[in-house]
Design a protein around this motif. Structure first.
Motif, PDB file in Angstrom:
ATOM      1  N   LEU A 158       0.822  -1.213   0.000  1.00  0.00           N
ATOM      2  CA  LEU A 158       0.000   0.000   0.000  1.00  0.00           C
ATOM      3  C   LEU A 158       0.852   1.259   0.000  1.00  0.00           C
ATOM      4  CD1 LEU A 158      -2.853  -1.040   2.441  1.00  0.00           C
ATOM      5  CD2 LEU A 158      -2.997  -0.720  -0.036  1.00  0.00           C
ATOM      6  N   SER A 159       1.953   1.239   0.710  1.00  0.00           N
ATOM      7  CA  SER A 159       2.850   2.387   0.741  1.00  0.00           C
ATOM      8  C   SER A 159       3.448   2.648  -0.642  1.00  0.00           C
ATOM      9  CB  SER A 159       3.951   2.154   1.764  1.00  0.00           C
ATOM     10  OG  SER A 159       4.891   3.179   1.723  1.00  0.00           O
ATOM     11  N   SER A 172       2.731   5.922  -3.041  1.00  0.00           N
ATOM     12  CA  SER A 172       3.805   6.784  -3.548  1.00  0.00           C
ATOM     13  C   SER A 172       3.772   6.865  -5.078  1.00  0.00           C
ATOM     14  CB  SER A 172       5.167   6.300  -3.062  1.00  0.00           C
ATOM     15  OG  SER A 172       5.437   5.019  -3.578  1.00  0.00           O
ATOM     16  N   ILE A 173       3.438   5.772  -5.743  1.00  0.00           N
ATOM     17  CA  ILE A 173       3.307   5.815  -7.209  1.00  0.00           C
ATOM     18  C   ILE A 173       2.146   6.709  -7.609  1.00  0.00           C
ATOM     19  CG2 ILE A 173       2.708   4.407  -9.227  1.00  0.00           C
ATOM     20  CD1 ILE A 173       4.308   2.130  -7.922  1.00  0.00           C
ATOM     21  N   HIS A 174       1.034   6.589  -6.899  1.00  0.00           N
ATOM     22  CA  HIS A 174      -0.135   7.434  -7.187  1.00  0.00           C
ATOM     23  C   HIS A 174       0.198   8.908  -6.993  1.00  0.00           C
ATOM     24  CE1 HIS A 174      -4.174   9.108  -6.956  1.00  0.00           C
ATOM     25  NE2 HIS A 174      -3.888   9.547  -5.748  1.00  0.00           N
ATOM     26  N   MET A 175       0.909   9.226  -5.896  1.00  0.00           N
ATOM     27  CA  MET A 175       1.259  10.621  -5.630  1.00  0.00           C
ATOM     28  C   MET A 175       2.224  11.153  -6.680  1.00  0.00           C
ATOM     29  SD  MET A 175       1.529  10.548  -1.492  1.00  0.00           S
ATOM     30  CE  MET A 175       1.961  12.274  -1.334  1.00  0.00           C
ATOM     31  N   GLU A 202       2.679  16.517  -3.897  1.00  0.00           N
ATOM     32  CA  GLU A 202       3.888  16.559  -3.095  1.00  0.00           C
ATOM     33  C   GLU A 202       3.543  16.318  -1.642  1.00  0.00           C
ATOM     34  OE1 GLU A 202       6.010  20.146  -3.633  1.00  0.00           O
ATOM     35  OE2 GLU A 202       6.065  19.972  -5.804  1.00  0.00           O
ATOM     36  N   PRO A 203       4.390  15.595  -0.926  1.00  0.00           N
ATOM     37  CA  PRO A 203       4.117  15.387   0.494  1.00  0.00           C
ATOM     38  C   PRO A 203       4.215  16.697   1.253  1.00  0.00           C
ATOM     39  CG  PRO A 203       6.155  14.287  -0.151  1.00  0.00           C
ATOM     40  CD  PRO A 203       5.565  14.885  -1.373  1.00  0.00           C
TER      41      PRO A 203
END
Length: 72
Positions: free
Chosen positions: A18-19, A23-26, A32-33
């Motif tokens: 899931l992580s 991250s791929i989706h973002m 951006e985080p």
């Protein structure tokens, strides 16, 4: 491996998957985080207190009556 090890491995790899997917989706959508449209970057500063705000004479050093009775 016993049952507990299998469950812990499944939980670990689920969280890892899931992580990575998040991250791929973002990255794909340009997110951006640390940027949240509902949370402002800066806050309005608090107004300065009045000059007599920290005047201790108002609270200390009086003798006589108060709203709670007499004191010395």
């Amino acid at each position: 491996m016993n049952r507990e090890d299998i469950i812990m491995n499944a939980v670990f790899f689920s969280v890892l998957t899931l992580s990575i997917l998040l991250s791929i989706h973002m990255a794909k959508n340009g997110i951006e985080p640390g940027t949240d449209p509902y949370w402002p970057e800066t806050f309005e500063p608090y107004p300065e207190p009045p000059e007599d705000y920290y005047d201790c004479e108002e609270w200390h050093g009086r003798e006589g009556k108060s709203e709670y009775g007499e004191y010395e």
